[in-house]
Design a protein around this motif. Structure first.
Motif, PDB file in Angstrom:
ATOM      1  N   ALA A  63      49.417  -3.070  22.854  1.00 27.35           N
ATOM      2  CA  ALA A  63      50.639  -3.012  23.665  1.00 27.35           C
ATOM      3  C   ALA A  63      50.334  -2.430  25.044  1.00 27.35           C
ATOM      4  O   ALA A  63      50.828  -2.938  26.059  1.00 27.35           O
ATOM      5  N   TRP A  64      49.519  -1.383  25.092  1.00 29.27           N
ATOM      6  CA  TRP A  64      49.131  -0.768  26.366  1.00 29.27           C
ATOM      7  C   TRP A  64      48.342  -1.757  27.233  1.00 29.27           C
ATOM      8  O   TRP A  64      48.592  -1.874  28.439  1.00 29.27           O
ATOM      9  N   LEU A  65      47.392  -2.486  26.615  1.00 27.54           N
ATOM     10  CA  LEU A  65      46.618  -3.472  27.366  1.00 27.54           C
ATOM     11  C   LEU A  65      47.516  -4.583  27.901  1.00 27.54           C
ATOM     12  O   LEU A  65      47.359  -5.028  29.037  1.00 27.54           O
ATOM     13  N   ARG A  71      51.923  -5.732  34.310  1.00 23.61           N
ATOM     14  CA  ARG A  71      52.214  -5.070  35.585  1.00 23.61           C
ATOM     15  C   ARG A  71      51.332  -5.600  36.708  1.00 23.61           C
ATOM     16  O   ARG A  71      51.809  -5.825  37.823  1.00 23.61           O
ATOM     17  N   ALA A  72      50.051  -5.801  36.413  1.00 19.80           N
ATOM     18  CA  ALA A  72      49.144  -6.325  37.432  1.00 19.80           C
ATOM     19  C   ALA A  72      49.541  -7.745  37.825  1.00 19.80           C
ATOM     20  O   ALA A  72      49.572  -8.085  39.014  1.00 19.80           O
ATOM     21  N   ALA A  73      49.865  -8.574  36.840  1.00 19.58           N
ATOM     22  CA  ALA A  73      50.267  -9.953  37.121  1.00 19.58           C
ATOM     23  C   ALA A  73      51.564  -9.986  37.925  1.00 19.58           C
ATOM     24  O   ALA A  73      51.700 -10.769  38.873  1.00 19.58           O
ATOM     25  N   PRO A  78      44.675  -8.266  40.321  1.00 19.35           N
ATOM     26  CA  PRO A  78      43.903  -8.395  39.074  1.00 19.35           C
ATOM     27  C   PRO A  78      44.104  -7.170  38.174  1.00 19.35           C
ATOM     28  O   PRO A  78      44.380  -6.070  38.654  1.00 19.35           O
ATOM     29  N   THR A  79      43.950  -7.389  36.886  1.00 21.49           N
ATOM     30  CA  THR A  79      44.043  -6.285  35.938  1.00 21.49           C
ATOM     31  C   THR A  79      42.818  -5.398  36.086  1.00 21.49           C
ATOM     32  O   THR A  79      41.691  -5.896  36.057  1.00 21.49           O
ATOM     33  N   PRO A  80      43.011  -4.093  36.258  1.00 14.27           N
ATOM     34  CA  PRO A  80      41.854  -3.209  36.398  1.00 14.27           C
ATOM     35  C   PRO A  80      41.069  -3.121  35.089  1.00 14.27           C
ATOM     36  O   PRO A  80      41.639  -3.266  34.008  1.00 14.27           O
TER      37      PRO A  80
END
Length: 105
Positions: A63-65, A71-73, A78-80
């Motif tokens: 869920a966290w990932l 949020r990044a999208a 890009p996703t950190p």
């Protein structure tokens, strides 16, 4: 699909774990399909039985990932990458869980 297809039934449409099918060794995620099926049917005890570590630690991490990706999208970036502070303990837990469940069972 997991709401309507029971992975516990012989001949289920859902494939078995390839590692378990080939070697008889349970991977850290073995039982996760059955765990999610049990959760979708309100069976918390069954979900715990199928894969307790994935229920307690894996689902919150997933869920966290997903939230990080979302949020990044949403922000157009890009996703950190996941830091070692998170990645190393997650891998250590997965390896420990795999060893324990195969040596005890």
């Amino acid at each position: 699909m997991l709401l309507f297809v029971d992975p516990n039934q012989p001949g289920s449409l859902l494939p078995p774990c390839p590692l378990y099918a080939l070697t008889g060794i349970q991977c850290p995620a073995c039982g996760s399909t059955r765990m999610v099926h049990a959760l979708l049917h309100g069976d918390l005890v069954g979900a715990w039985h199928f894969n307790a570590v994935m229920l307690v630690a894996g689902l919150p991490v997933l869920a966290w990932l997903w939230l990080r990706w979302f949020r990044a999208a949403r922000d157009g970036r890009p996703t950190p990458p996941v830091s070692r502070k998170v990645g190393v303990p997650v891998v250590a837990l997965a390896v420990t869980w795999m060893l324990v469940r195969n040596l005890v069972a």
